[in-house]
Scaffold this motif. Structure first.
Motif, PDB file in Angstrom:
ATOM      1  N   UNK A   1      48.966  34.115  39.171  1.00  0.00           N
ATOM      2  CA  UNK A   1      47.768  34.666  38.532  1.00  0.00           C
ATOM      3  C   UNK A   1      46.537  34.430  39.398  1.00  0.00           C
ATOM      4  N   UNK A   2      46.442  33.241  39.986  1.00  0.00           N
ATOM      5  CA  UNK A   2      45.292  32.925  40.829  1.00  0.00           C
ATOM      6  C   UNK A   2      45.236  33.841  42.055  1.00  0.00           C
ATOM      7  N   UNK A   3      46.389  34.099  42.683  1.00  0.00           N
ATOM      8  CA  UNK A   3      46.419  34.969  43.857  1.00  0.00           C
ATOM      9  C   UNK A   3      46.041  36.391  43.469  1.00  0.00           C
ATOM     10  N   UNK A   4      46.535  36.849  42.312  1.00  0.00           N
ATOM     11  CA  UNK A   4      46.199  38.198  41.853  1.00  0.00           C
ATOM     12  C   UNK A   4      44.697  38.343  41.648  1.00  0.00           C
ATOM     13  N   UNK A   5      44.058  37.309  41.088  1.00  0.00           N
ATOM     14  CA  UNK A   5      42.609  37.351  40.890  1.00  0.00           C
ATOM     15  C   UNK A   5      41.892  37.347  42.239  1.00  0.00           C
ATOM     16  N   UNK A   6      42.348  36.505  43.171  1.00  0.00           N
ATOM     17  CA  UNK A   6      41.739  36.468  44.504  1.00  0.00           C
ATOM     18  C   UNK A   6      41.740  37.848  45.150  1.00  0.00           C
ATOM     19  N   UNK A   7      42.887  38.508  45.119  1.00  0.00           N
ATOM     20  CA  UNK A   7      42.995  39.824  45.750  1.00  0.00           C
ATOM     21  C   UNK A   7      42.207  40.861  44.959  1.00  0.00           C
ATOM     22  N   UNK A   8      42.361  40.834  43.637  1.00  0.00           N
ATOM     23  CA  UNK A   8      41.680  41.819  42.817  1.00  0.00           C
ATOM     24  C   UNK A   8      40.167  41.731  42.879  1.00  0.00           C
ATOM     25  N   UNK A   9      39.639  40.551  43.139  1.00  0.00           N
ATOM     26  CA  UNK A   9      38.191  40.354  43.227  1.00  0.00           C
ATOM     27  C   UNK A   9      37.693  40.383  44.673  1.00  0.00           C
ATOM     28  N   UNK A  10      38.524  40.864  45.586  1.00  0.00           N
ATOM     29  CA  UNK A  10      38.079  41.020  46.967  1.00  0.00           C
ATOM     30  C   UNK A  10      37.878  39.724  47.709  1.00  0.00           C
ATOM     31  N   UNK A  11      38.549  38.638  47.278  1.00  0.00           N
ATOM     32  CA  UNK A  11      38.509  37.336  47.947  1.00  0.00           C
ATOM     33  C   UNK A  11      37.142  36.664  47.867  1.00  0.00           C
ATOM     34  N   UNK A  12      36.244  37.163  47.000  1.00  0.00           N
ATOM     35  CA  UNK A  12      34.885  36.629  46.945  1.00  0.00           C
ATOM     36  C   UNK A  12      34.644  35.742  45.731  1.00  0.00           C
ATOM     37  N   UNK A  13      35.622  35.594  44.839  1.00  0.00           N
ATOM     38  CA  UNK A  13      35.439  34.783  43.640  1.00  0.00           C
ATOM     39  C   UNK A  13      35.371  33.296  44.014  1.00  0.00           C
ATOM     40  N   UNK A  14      34.498  32.539  43.349  1.00  0.00           N
ATOM     41  CA  UNK A  14      34.383  31.108  43.592  1.00  0.00           C
ATOM     42  C   UNK A  14      35.466  30.326  42.869  1.00  0.00           C
ATOM     43  N   UNK A  15      35.631  29.061  43.237  1.00  0.00           N
ATOM     44  CA  UNK A  15      36.706  28.239  42.684  1.00  0.00           C
ATOM     45  C   UNK A  15      36.561  28.065  41.177  1.00  0.00           C
ATOM     46  N   UNK A  16      35.353  27.757  40.697  1.00  0.00           N
ATOM     47  CA  UNK A  16      35.169  27.539  39.257  1.00  0.00           C
ATOM     48  C   UNK A  16      35.476  28.807  38.465  1.00  0.00           C
ATOM     49  N   UNK A  17      35.003  29.954  38.959  1.00  0.00           N
ATOM     50  CA  UNK A  17      35.272  31.224  38.272  1.00  0.00           C
ATOM     51  C   UNK A  17      36.757  31.566  38.321  1.00  0.00           C
ATOM     52  N   UNK A  18      37.390  31.289  39.448  1.00  0.00           N
ATOM     53  CA  UNK A  18      38.820  31.557  39.582  1.00  0.00           C
ATOM     54  C   UNK A  18      39.607  30.702  38.589  1.00  0.00           C
ATOM     55  N   UNK A  19      39.278  29.412  38.520  1.00  0.00           N
ATOM     56  CA  UNK A  19      39.978  28.512  37.599  1.00  0.00           C
ATOM     57  C   UNK A  19      39.781  28.954  36.151  1.00  0.00           C
ATOM     58  N   UNK A  20      38.547  29.326  35.800  1.00  0.00           N
ATOM     59  CA  UNK A  20      38.277  29.765  34.430  1.00  0.00           C
ATOM     60  C   UNK A  20      39.068  31.030  34.102  1.00  0.00           C
ATOM     61  N   UNK A  21      39.187  31.923  35.059  1.00  0.00           N
ATOM     62  CA  UNK A  21      39.875  33.197  34.805  1.00  0.00           C
ATOM     63  C   UNK A  21      41.368  33.008  34.581  1.00  0.00           C
ATOM     64  N   UNK A  22      41.957  31.973  35.176  1.00  0.00           N
ATOM     65  CA  UNK A  22      43.392  31.740  34.982  1.00  0.00           C
ATOM     66  C   UNK A  22      43.658  30.652  33.944  1.00  0.00           C
ATOM     67  N   UNK A  23      42.586  30.140  33.322  1.00  0.00           N
ATOM     68  CA  UNK A  23      42.752  29.183  32.235  1.00  0.00           C
ATOM     69  C   UNK A  23      43.131  27.787  32.670  1.00  0.00           C
ATOM     70  N   UNK A  24      42.556  27.315  33.774  1.00  0.00           N
ATOM     71  CA  UNK A  24      42.847  25.962  34.260  1.00  0.00           C
ATOM     72  C   UNK A  24      41.563  25.334  34.761  1.00  0.00           C
ATOM     73  N   UNK A  25      41.557  24.004  34.880  1.00  0.00           N
ATOM     74  CA  UNK A  25      40.418  23.341  35.508  1.00  0.00           C
ATOM     75  C   UNK A  25      40.524  23.517  37.017  1.00  0.00           C
ATOM     76  N   UNK A  26      39.387  23.438  37.695  1.00  0.00           N
ATOM     77  CA  UNK A  26      39.390  23.606  39.152  1.00  0.00           C
ATOM     78  C   UNK A  26      40.252  22.548  39.853  1.00  0.00           C
ATOM     79  N   UNK A  27      40.150  21.250  39.492  1.00  0.00           N
ATOM     80  CA  UNK A  27      41.012  20.260  40.156  1.00  0.00           C
ATOM     81  C   UNK A  27      42.501  20.505  39.913  1.00  0.00           C
ATOM     82  N   UNK A  28      42.847  20.874  38.665  1.00  0.00           N
ATOM     83  CA  UNK A  28      44.258  21.124  38.352  1.00  0.00           C
ATOM     84  C   UNK A  28      44.774  22.316  39.149  1.00  0.00           C
ATOM     85  N   UNK A  29      44.009  23.400  39.185  1.00  0.00           N
ATOM     86  CA  UNK A  29      44.434  24.579  39.935  1.00  0.00           C
ATOM     87  C   UNK A  29      44.594  24.258  41.415  1.00  0.00           C
TER      88      UNK A  29
END
Length: 279
Positions: free
Chosen positions: A179-207
């Motif tokens: 899911x995290x990789x799909x978001x990275x690609x779908x958002x053009x590799x510009x999404x930040x770590x906190x936003x990426x973690x929130x989008x996949x339903x995990x904390x940034x350290x856990x992800x």
């Protein structure tokens, strides 16, 4: 070399796609393919009729082989056998490009069956092979380049399952990473770590921890590798403006793109243009 090869050897074997044959050797065929399907749901099952390696060049999609799901992107390689069951879904849209090498039983190639992670050397050999075929090469150079690529891939392997991980835990972790990789690609590799973690339903350290466990790479390294390969795909398609590419893929500037590319490939973007462009 493409005129010697039948495109129908691909269509119907590994699912829908369009493209053409890049070259043929005795018992071996090389295809350049694009898939335009999109949708979150899996399509029908294709039963692979031949040994083959499927290498991503751009985009990303879900791939299920013999019931095991993986998110395939430009770092992915599938080594398949005749009879393997393949299903695909495209949750972030179509337009994926990939290369397929098929070979017959009598061709002896030692590659581990299943999913592999393609390192920088393997990706470079892959893209240089495709560009050389488009430019036009004879059978001697084709054989050298194909076997160099396959030898490079054979030296690589996917991360091992941690001995402490229960099977269901490992599956859940792989899905989180997909899911995290799909978001990275779908958002053009510009999404930040906190936003990426929130989008996949995990904390940034856990992800970050799970991502490294599953892929063997940090999120930063993986994102940079995907960004570099996206730039290479655009350069192969003729994109001339490195400054625009740097901005499009979230690099601070062209100098940042140059540093990251040199770190991964040991070459400058201008050198890579010459290597991956078909003409």
């Amino acid at each position: 070399m493409a005129d010697d090869c039948d495109d129908e050897g691909w269509r119907g074997s590994s699912g829908p796609g369009e493209g053409h044959c890049l070259g043929v050797l005795p018992g071996l065929r090389l295809f350049d393919m694009t898939c335009h399907l999109s949708g979150r749901h899996y399509g029908g099952t294709a039963y692979l009729p031949a040994y083959q390696v499927i290498l991503g060049r751009s985009g990303g999609y879900l791939r299920q082989v013999n019931g095991v799901e993986t998110f395939a992107d430009a770092t992915s390689c599938l080594v398949a056998r005749p009879g393997d069951e393949l299903r695909v879904a495209h949750p972030i849209g179509g337009g994926d490009t990939f290369t397929a090498v098929q070979w017959d039983d009598e061709v002896e190639l030692e590659l581990p069956h299943g999913e592999l992670t393609v390192g920088d050397a393997g990706d470079l050999a892959h893209r240089a092979l495709v560009a050389a075929c488009h430019r036009g090469i004879d059978s001697f150079e084709l054989a050298d380049r194909v076997h160099h690529l396959l030898r490079t891939l054979a030296a690589q392997s996917a991360p091992d399952v941690p001995v402490t991980a229960r099977p269901e835990t490992w599956v859940a972790h792989r899905r989180l990473v997909a899911r995290a990789i799909a978001v990275l690609i779908g958002r053009g590799y510009t999404v930040g770590l906190d936003d990426l973690a929130a989008e996949v339903g995990a904390s940034a350290p856990h992800l970050s921890r799970i991502f490294h466990t599953v892929t063997g790479q940090s999120l930063t390294a993986y994102r940079n590798r995907l960004r570099v390969r996206a730039v290479l795909a655009d350069l192969a398609d003729g994109a001339p403006n490195l400054r625009a590419l740097a901005a499009a893929y979230g690099f601070a500037d062209q100098s940042h793109l140059t540093r990251v590319m040199r770190r991964h490939l040991g070459r400058l973007p201008s050198e890579m243009q010459q290597l991956v462009r078909p003409s």
